[in-house]
Structure formats: C-alpha cells, structure tokens
Design an enzyme around this catalytic site. Structure first.
Site, PDB file in Angstrom:
ATOM      1  N   GLU A  33      10.444   0.532  10.073  1.00  0.00           N
ATOM      2  CA  GLU A  33      11.377   1.651   9.925  1.00  0.00           C
ATOM      3  C   GLU A  33      10.613   2.897  10.326  1.00  0.00           C
ATOM      4  OE1 GLU A  33      14.395   1.198   9.252  1.00  0.00           O
ATOM      5  OE2 GLU A  33      14.540  -0.657   8.095  1.00  0.00           O
ATOM      6  N   CYS A  93      13.160  10.432   7.542  1.00  0.00           N
ATOM      7  CA  CYS A  93      13.163   9.901   8.907  1.00  0.00           C
ATOM      8  C   CYS A  93      14.556   9.990   9.527  1.00  0.00           C
ATOM      9  CB  CYS A  93      12.653   8.468   8.924  1.00  0.00           C
ATOM     10  SG  CYS A  93      13.413   7.432   7.678  1.00  0.00           S
ATOM     11  N   LYS A 146       0.840  -1.197   0.000  1.00  0.00           N
ATOM     12  CA  LYS A 146       0.000   0.000   0.000  1.00  0.00           C
ATOM     13  C   LYS A 146       0.880   1.253   0.000  1.00  0.00           C
ATOM     14  CE  LYS A 146      -1.988   2.453   3.315  1.00  0.00           C
ATOM     15  NZ  LYS A 146      -1.982   3.840   2.811  1.00  0.00           N
ATOM     16  N   GLU A 204      10.006  14.740  16.388  1.00  0.00           N
ATOM     17  CA  GLU A 204      10.344  14.704  14.973  1.00  0.00           C
ATOM     18  C   GLU A 204       9.436  15.698  14.246  1.00  0.00           C
ATOM     19  OE1 GLU A 204       9.443  11.068  12.819  1.00  0.00           O
ATOM     20  OE2 GLU A 204      11.314  11.300  11.698  1.00  0.00           O
TER      21      GLU A 204
END
Lengths: 286, 336, 505
Positions: free
Chosen positions: C257, C291, C183, C388
C-alpha cells in the site's frame, strides 16, 4: 501432377495490421527435425514499443465495451478457430512434430478454452465483486476492473494451447495484450492473429510479436506504460531480472509456471489481471 | 398614503437579485438553482461541531450567553394571564439567588397574551432594542398556519397593535410542498407589511419554516432563501409542536444560508432554533455552530435566539455548579 | 475574550502508564534488542516519551523463528473458531483501553486527539472484530474450500496511522491462520508496544505476533528473511519499489500500500458546503499525512473562485496546536524530516509560480508544525501537483468538462483514491468508472471501514486490505503450493521441458 503450394509470409500483428519487423529481421522456423518451415519476423524493441502504443490506444474501447459484447467477441474467435481447425492442426503437426490426433486434441482444447473464458466476461465481476456492509450511511461496492496493458510471455513449448491459455484470460476483463509468442513454435500465433484480424476484436486489443523473448521481454518489463507482466512462459529467461525491472513501475507480475497444467484455466488468471475498485457514496433519505 | 394604497414590497435586495419582479416562475428557477445539500455530509459536519469541548472560562461565557439569547416561551392552550406574568417574572429574574444572572432576550407568547406580557414587563420592556426584554408573539394561525390570509394578517396586526416587538409567523407548508413558492413568498411579504406600526416602524419578523414538516434539507435550504428574499428578519426552525423540531444539522443548514446571504448582500439575518433544545450541553453546540459558521458576531440577541422553555433552568443549574463548585438540584431553581 | 478562542480542553495523560524503556516483543515477552536503542519523541514538544529497543538481524531472526514455531505448533493447528475468539478478545481489550491508546497515539504521532479518539482507535477495534468473525468462515473468502494460510507474515507499517495500520495488517493475517512479525515505524512505535501488552492480556499464544522495533535496516531484515512467506508493507512508493525488487525471484507473496496523489473533483453542481468540508477533510485530516489524501483539488472552472473563497474562510476556523487538546483540528507534523519535506515541496511550489496561502495561525515554538496551506494557479506540470507532499498542502487546479477532469485525475503514476462531488448520480457513477484509482469517494472523502477493501492501482501498490478481498492477501487455495499471483513455480526451471503432448491432454 501435384500443385505448387503458395507459402505464407509470416509477419507481426500490431494494432490490427500485419507489419514486418521495423528492423527488417527474420528468423527461420524449422520443424522438429530441423527442416525449414518459414521465415518469421524477428521483432525488435521498437516493434514492442509500437505494440504497447497500439495496446494502450485500444484499451479504453475494449475495457469499456459491455461485458456481454466482450463475451460475444471472444466467443466469435472460438467460432473462427473452429473453422480453421485443419490449418492449425497442419501447422502444429509440422512444427511440433506430433501426431495429427495430438495436434487435433491441442486445437480442440484451445477452442474449448476460448469458449470457457468467453463465458466469464459477464460473470467474473459478480463472482469477485462485493457489496460491502460498512457501518455508516454509505452505498459501498467493490468491483474488479482491467489492469490495463498486459505484456505476456507465452508458454514456449506449445503452439496454440499455451498461447490461448494466457491471452484469453487477460482479455476477459478488458485488458489489452502484447504477447510474445513461442520463439520456436510461432506459426499458430501468427495464424491466430489472422483469426483475430477477421474477428470482431478491435485492432490493438491483441498484439502478437514473434522473435526472441529474451531480447524483447526486458523492454516490456521496464516499459512504464505496461501495467502487468505475465511471465508464465518465461521460465527459461532471466525472469528474476525481469521481475526486478517490473518493480520500477510496480507492475503486477505473474511468475513463470511449469508442470503439465501450465496456465490451467482458472478464474484466478482473470482476476490476477484486474484491480479492485471500491466506490463509496453517501446514502440518505433527506 | 392610505392603508389601502400600501403596496406590498419585498426586500429591496431581492428585487435587485432578481432584476425584476419576483414571480412564481422566477422564484422556482432561483430556488431550484441553489446547490443541493448532501444530508450525510451535513450531519457529519454538525456532529463534528457538536464535539467541540467547551470548558472553564469559555463555558462560563457560553452559559451567560445562552440566557441572553433565549426567547422564554409558553405556547399552550392553557396559557392564562397569570401564567404569562409568572413567565415574565422569570425572564426578568432568572435566578433570584444570583443577581449577576443575565436576563433573557424575549418572552414568546400567543397573540392574545401580548397585553399581559407587556404590562408585566413594565420598565423592562425593551421595545425592539437589545436592552431589556422583548415581547414576541406567534401569529398567522400558529402553529398550523391553516387559515385565510385575512385572518393571518389580522392575527399579526392585532399582536403588533398590542405591543409585540417581534412576530413569529409560520409559512404555509402546504403551499411550499406543493411547489407554490410564489404564494408562500407573497404571504410573507404581506405579513411583513402587517408588522408595520402606525409610526412606520416594523415589528421584527421571524419566519418559522417548520422544518420537521419540510422533511428534507434541500427543502429547508430553499425555504430559508425564500423567507429571506421575502423580507424575514429571522428564520426559525420550528413551532415546537412538530417533531423533529430544532436539530443541529437543520440549524447549521439555515446558518449556511444566512452566511451566504450576507456574503451576497451584506445583510445580516437572524436564526432561531426552537423546540427540543433542553440542555446547556446542547445549547453550547449551537453556539459553537453559529460561531464557526457565520461568525461570533451572530451571538447576540438580534441575530440569534433559542426558542425554549426548560433550557433556562438547565443553564441556571450549570451556572450554579460553576459558581459553587458542586452540583445543584432542581429545587434550587424556580419552575418558571 | 473571543468565544472562538476556546479555553484549553486538554485530554489528560494521567491515563497512561508508560515505561521508560521498551524492549522487543518476541515470543510473548518483552526482550532486549541488540541494536542501538532510540528515543521516541512527541512531535508536538520534541520531548522524549520512552527509549525503544532496536532489532538487529539476529533479533529479527529470533522473531521470525518464534513466529515459525508458533505457526507450526499452535496457530496453524488451532481451529478457526478459536483463532476468532482470540481476535474478538483483542477487539474488546482495544475498546476497553481505547482512551489510553488514543492518548498514547496522539502523544507519539502528533495527530489531534479527536482523530485518534474518534477515528483511529474505534477503527482498530472494528478491524479486529470484523476479521475475528472471518476466522472460522474462510471457505467463503473466495479462495475455495479449505484455503490454506501462508505461514509467517512480515509486516512493516508507517507512522501516519500507527495502531490502525497495525490492525489492518495483523487482524486479517491472524484470522487467516498466519503468524506475524511486525515492525512499527521508527517514529511511532509506542502504541504497537501497548498493543503487545494487550496481546499478553488476551493470552495470545507466544510467538503468534512478534513486534520488532527499529529503523529501515530492521525492516529490510524482515523483508529479506528466508523464512518469511509473505511481506505486507504500507509506506512510500520508493520503499515499496525496493521491496518489490527484493522479493523478486523468491516464493514470497507481497502486498504493497504505497503513495498517492488523489484528485478530489468538484463539479459545478456539487453540494457546495459538504464539498468544502470534504476538501478540508480530504487534505487536512491527520495533517495531510494520508496516502489517500485528496491533495489535488480539481474544481470546475466556473466555480473556482467561489470554492477557493469558501475554502479560505473555512480554513480560518481550523485550530492548530496541542494534539491532546480536544478542540485541535491540525496537530503536529510527525517528524523533523517530514516537516522538511513539506517545506521543501511548498517552497518549490511557490518558486514554480503557484500562489500560496495559509490562514493566520500561531505556530508553537517547540515541535514540528506546518500551517494548512493551499496553492492556487497550479498547473499539472508543477511538482506540487505531481509529487506526494504528505502534509497539509492542497493544490488547486481547474477543469472545464468531465472528460478533462477525468484525464487530469488519471494523469499520475499513482492510483490510490479519488473524490467526486456532484448532485448528478449518473455522472458520479460514470466518472467513478473512468477514474483509475482503487477507492473512490463520492460526495464524501477519507472514509474507512473494515468491510471495505482499500488499495491502489499503478504505483500506489498492489493487493487490497479490508473486506473479503483483504483475506486474499493471506490465503491460498487448498492443496496448491502456489497461486496465480506473485508466487513462482518451485520447479520453474523444469517448465522448459513441458511438452505440448502433456499440456494437451
């Protein structure tokens, strides 16, 4: 005239010391037939917390020891176990109710397993690391490193071999350990802590709790300062809930094992508790 | 003050910076204290700058600017007065078919050819200004620099006397590579002094580092600082006689020194990549690198030059293509 | 006119031959979805690019069934050499259609064309090429001789590197012999659907790769599907946590991840110009939607002012604007929602007392944009030093000694990446040893290669992608129903009856 024996007080092993449970609780350890053997300390969540603190503070020293040094320290444990064979055999006979020869086999296999894992300390990096041929002017190397503090539920139906099979591989890479011993068969675990205390293993590298795994494990599974959770011996617990609790801080989880080759010796048991670190560095003549 | 009493004076800002005399030891300390260069990162940055896409109006501007920044060069053993006159004619009229074509910044010749260049330029001789064409002479036993200091100084003085506006000197790479920074420094100071005309003005001094022989970017960076400290007006990559000559990363590294010097002192030093820049496409990468490293202000003849010969014709071909809309051919531009 | 106002150099979209509507790619063909279709827009203009089908539970079920059929009947029986040949084909097709894919990626994602053209798409081809060669060499992958594939892999990828993350997931899965239901992210499905066309050109057997588009519900249908053997996810730590909970107690294997808050450590002896470039590349590459972005700059106090000055000067040359312009350095933020998050966290940073700075730059009126931003006077306790941001926002902190740098770098629940800048080799190696992060870049940053394992410590996830290690996520040793990690005993409840006698023999 027979001599009156001096029984041992079985305590916890935390940070290289032998405290009683802070809760003051004990529970009865009995023979297979139900006869009283000893009162073992019944660790509380606060004991588990103290054990994690001890494991965390011991981590950097143990992880940064040279692999050769770690290998020798682990091998030294096998040497000391060998010297106490008779004690372990006696305890296993009395608590598991097995024959002396079966108990001897268990102790011997446990010692041999220590030796096998000790030898990995300065090799597993070579076998599982990698020089990576990236397409560019870079030096690129991947090496495994210890995951950190590992909480372990030891196999419940083995006094010594099960315990050794989960603790030794975790130590190889430089992790520190909080292990919950078999609830029913904790005597070998406590004796092992006496071995550890007189070996060269720094205090806090291995912390051994006795008591109810069902009571203590959830606190370790949800403890944010625990990096990995080895549920090898947790099949009888609500281990799915433990795995869910561990997900909150994305701990590495080893699911419960069963069968006859429970926690069989394997390199995978070492690497499952490592992290692969990849380092890039520029490379140029000018 | 008589000629013999003339003291050798380095750049005043260098003395301030060193807070005292510039010695071999103080130079070594200073140059070795300069942050290192990571070659991979430098080359990547240069490659990124080189990937800018300069189109339409920007390209047109860039092509004209390249011409204005060229030191049109002939440095051959076979050079003759006739060859030099022909070069000068090309410098004055790069493209006879298009009078809007700008002129180059300077012609660059050997010292003995300076009188012919000056004569051929006539009224177009800029004499050190930015309007017109200057005469640059290579000196100091170019290209190797292997001669006594006295020879190098007289080589320089002769060219200046003959009317050279700019002196392209070479550093003593042997001395530099063996760590005798003080010697390299003193020599540049002395050559600078030899650039002095009788009226007290100075010919512009371009210091050729010969980066292909210095080999490492750390050396290039130290040599750049050394040349600037000693009083060079320009730092120049190469003689064109050693490969590799100018490269984008080397030029970027030198531009970074010039930027840092400006940050430190407010003084503006020129940069001249020379040798190996043959196409408009390559030259545009240098313009981008200058503009994005030290600023667009540096894109003028007294702060940036291309040392080149065949580059001019490629630029002219591109220019014709932009004007006419179709590709031109080598026979539609003159060979010098 | 200023030369630095480079004339527009737009990459042409004429190379694209897009459909107005895209279905789901199941069993080798495009089919209608049964969820509510959604539009994918260009974040630079907010204009609709195409309408995309949405997969509901039944659609996911069909896709998993197709993958299972393809696994049982075709892919698991095919020789490794032939699997490899399909992957080589795909690598070549990606190279052949590289320009088209780059343009589509920049259009749909908002990232600068120079990045999609020079980084994303070339790496996609490289990834398939690298793993293609592994397909018939799995005996050497580290799982022993004749390792087995896992079965059907459910893969969910993020919007920051849409096609590259697809390659990271699909290439090793297929090389190892698994089939895939993937997806793509809701806001960036376009290149995955173009990739489906490539699979048709490659004549990949139907069902080996299925691509289902949709939002979070589609993803969770994949994760929770009982016939999925392996879940691979790249995305936020929060969603990753949810996935780890969802697969608890199942026999699914998982790799995650997740997020990061990487420290980029600059020592006083750093090669300063390259360090500045590395800082810029570390946080402003792909608008900071990375990331492993170097979002925490740890700079030695003695050179703080100099580094910040140089950084500001360098940022002033960054060009923000049309992602399809070949000179654009900073493209559009991928979505309104992400822009909102970046704004919120930046405002909090300011409110907490950090000093905010951005270069002058013209922000286009349409689309989602955020200027490159740096915060100085940041403390470790500030939220912009901990959360983040996933945007072009850099927090600058200082340190005095290497030990302090290491302590500050590790002071985060994340552990994905880190950078070290120094001219002193022994210090670099020692610091690299002590940083708790899966990828360390020394005197460089944000480098990726199919041969190099990538993945995090701690809350940045588990498992590695890339290199030999990346295969481990899709293989198990021969003859074992299970491996040590993340796979429960099928007879877990029986283990209680194991006797010491048995285990001692």
């Amino acid at each position: 005239m027979s001599r009156l024996a001096v029984p041992k007080t079985y305590k916890l092993y935390i940070g290289g010391k032998f405290p009683r449970s802070e809760s003051g609780r004990t529970y009865e350890v009995v023979t297979k037939r139900g006869a009283f053997l000893a009162n073992a300390a019944k660790a509380s969540r606060k004991d588990a917390r103290d054990a994690v603190v001890a494991a965390r503070s011991a981590l950097s020293g143990w992880a940064n020891a040279t692999p050769y040094n770690r290998g020798q320290v682990l091998y030294r444990i096998a040497e000391l176990l060998e010297g106490r064979r008779a004690q372990f055999v006696d305890e296993i006979v009395s608590s598991e109710g097995v024959s002396a020869s079966a108990a001897t086999r268990q102790v011997d296999e446990a010692i041999d397993r220590w030796v096998w894992y000790a030898g990995w300390a300065d090799k597993y990096v070579q076998v599982t690391g990698n020089a990576n041929p990236v397409s560019g002017p870079y030096f690129n190397l991947s090496v495994p490193e210890p995951t950190g503090v590992v909480a372990i539920v030891a196999p419940q139906d083995s006094s010594l071999l099960g315990l050794v099979s989960v603790v030794a591989p975790a130590l190889v890479a430089g992790n520190t350990v909080v292990v919950i011993a078999s609830e029913r068969l904790p005597l070998s675990a406590i004796s092992l802590s006496e071995v550890l205390a007189t070996s060269d293993v720094p205090g806090g590298v291995v912390n051994i709790l006795t008591g109810s795994a069902g009571e203590i494990t959830p606190w370790l599974a949800s403890h944010a300062d625990v990096n990995a959770l080895d549920l090898t011996g947790a099949a009888a617990l609500d281990w799915v809930d433990l795995e869910i609790a561990a997900a909150d801080t994305l701990k590495r989880v080893l699911r419960p094992e069963g069968g006859t080759d429970l926690a069989a010796p394997s390199l995978d048991r070492i690497t499952a508790l490592t992290e692969t670190k990849t380092v890039w560095h520029t490379k140029s003549l000018i | 003050m008589t000629e013999t009493q003339k003291a050798l004076v380095p750049r005043p800002t260098a003395l301030e910076l060193f807070d005292g005399p510039v010695t071999d030891a103080s130079l070594r300390r200073y140059l070795e204290g300069i942050p290192g260069v990571d070659a991979v990162g430098l080359e990547q940055r240069a490659a990124n700058l080189g990937s800018r896409s300069i189109k339409t109006t920007s390209k047109k501007w860039a092509l004209d600017k390249i011409i204005e920044l060229i030191d049109l060069t002939t440095l051959e053993g076979a050079d003759t007065p006739g060859k030099v006159r022909s070069l000068v004619a090309k410098a004055i009229t790069p493209d006879a078919s298009d009078s809007s074509t700008p002129r180059v910044a300077a012609v660059c010749v050997y010292g003995d050819m300076v009188p012919y260049a000056v004569e051929a330029l006539g009224v177009h001789h800029a004499k050190g200004t930015d309007s017109g064409i200057n005469v640059a002479a290579v000196a100091t036993a170019f290209p190797s620099g292997r001669a006594s200091l006295a020879i190098k100084l007289s080589d320089t003085a002769d060219a200046v006397d003959a009317g050279a506006d700019e002196i392209d000197m070479v550093i003593d790479r042997g001395a530099f590579l063996s760590g005798r920074y003080g010697q390299v420094y003193d020599e540049i100071v002395a050559v600078k002094e030899a650039c002095r005309r009788s009226d007290g003005s100075y010919a512009h001094l371009k210091v050729i580092l010969e980066t292909g022989e210095l080999n490492t970017y750390d050396n290039v960076r130290r040599a750049s600082w050394l040349a600037i400290l000693a009083g060079g007006d320009f730092i120049k990559t190469s003689t064109g006689k050693v490969a590799p000559a100018a490269t984008l990363p080397v030029t970027l590294s030198m531009l970074e020194v010039v930027r840092d010097w400006h940050r430190l002192t407010g003084e503006k030093i020129g940069v001249k990549p020379a040798g190996g820049i043959r196409t408009s496409k390559d030259a545009i990468k240098y313009l981008v690198t200058v503009a994005e490293t030290v600023g667009e202000e540096w894109l003028q003849p007294h702060l940036f030059r291309f040392g080149a010969s065949s580059l001019l014709n490629d630029v002219l071909l591109q220019r014709q293509k932009m004007t006419t809309g179709h590709y031109s051919g080598a026979d539609y531009v003159t060979i010098d | 006119m200023s030369f630095l106002d480079y004339a527009p150099a737009p990459e042409s979209t004429a190379i694209l031959n897009l459909k107005s509507d895209y279905g789901l790619f199941i069993n080798g063909e495009f089919v209608d979805g049964h969820g509510t279709p959604f539009a994918t827009i260009s974040p630079a203009t907010e204009k609709t690019i195409a309408t995309i089908a949405s997969a509901n539970d039944e659609d996911v079920d069909r896709a998993v069934a197709a993958a299972r059929r393809a696994y049982d009947k075709t892919w698991s029986r095919m020789s490794g050499a032939d699997r490899g040949k399909y992957l080589f084909r795909i690598a070549r097709l990606v190279q052949e259609r590289a320009r088209e894919l780059a343009v589509a990626e920049s259009l749909d994602n908002g990232k600068p064309i120079k990045e999609s053209r020079d980084v994303d798409v070339p790496l996609v081809a490289a990834w398939f090429f690298y793993y293609a060669g592994w397909a018939d060499k799995l005996d050497y992958a580290g799982a022993g001789a004749n390792p087995a594939s896992l079965g059907v892999a459910g893969q969910i990828i993020p919007w920051n590197f849409p096609l590259l993350m697809l390659a990271w997931k699909i290439a090793p899965a297929l090389a190892a012999g698994n089939t895939v239901v993937l997806k793509p992210a809701e806001t960036t499905p376009l290149t995955a659907l173009l990739f489906a066309e490539i699979l048709q050109q490659a004549d990949l057997p139907p069902g080996v790769v299925n691509i289902v588009t949709g939002a979070g519900a589609t993803g969770s249908a994949i994760v929770n599907h009982p016939d999925v053997n392996k879940v691979a996810f790249t995305g936020s730590t929060n969603v990753g946590r949810g996935i780890a909970r969802a697969i608890a107690g199942t026999d699914k294997r998982v790799t995650l991840e997740l997020g990061g808050k990487a420290a980029n450590i600059v020592f006083d002896d750093a090669p300063i110009d390259q360090a500045i470039e590395g800082i810029v590349n570390g946080i402003f590459f792909n608008q900071g939607h990375v990331c492993c972005a170097g979002s925490r700059l740890l700079v030695q106090e003695s050179i703080h002012d100099e580094v910040v000055d140089r950084l500001k000067e360098r940022l002033s040359t960054l060009r923000l604007g049309d992602p399809l312009d070949k000179n654009t350095d900073i493209g559009a933020v991928n979505s309104a929602a992400q822009l909102d998050r970046i704004r919120t966290l930046s405002d909090i940073g300011e409110a907490e007392g950090a000093e905010r700075w951005s270069p002058d730059c013209v922000i286009p009126t349409d689309g989602f944009w955020f200027p490159p931003t740096i915060f100085t006077n940041v403390s470790t306790s500030h939220r912009i030093a901990r959360d983040e941001v996933f945007g072009p926002v850099l927090s600058v902190l200082t340190f005095r000694t290497p030990a302090e740098a290491i302590a500050k770098a590790n002071n985060t629940p994340y552990g994905l990446s880190a950078g070290i800048w120094s001219d002193k080799g022994s210090r670099i190696l020692a610091v690299a040893d002590k940083l708790r992060a899966g990828v360390i870049w020394a005197n460089t940053f944000n480098r990726f290669d199919p041969a190099s394992p990538f993945g995090g410590y701690k809350e940045s996830g588990y498992g590695r992608e890339g290199g030999r290690h990346g295969l481990a996520a899709y293989l198990k040793p021969a003859g074992t129903a299970r491996t040590v990690t993340a796979s429960p005993a099928s007879d877990a409840t029986d283990s209680a009856i194991t006797t010491t006698k048995e285990s001692a023999k």
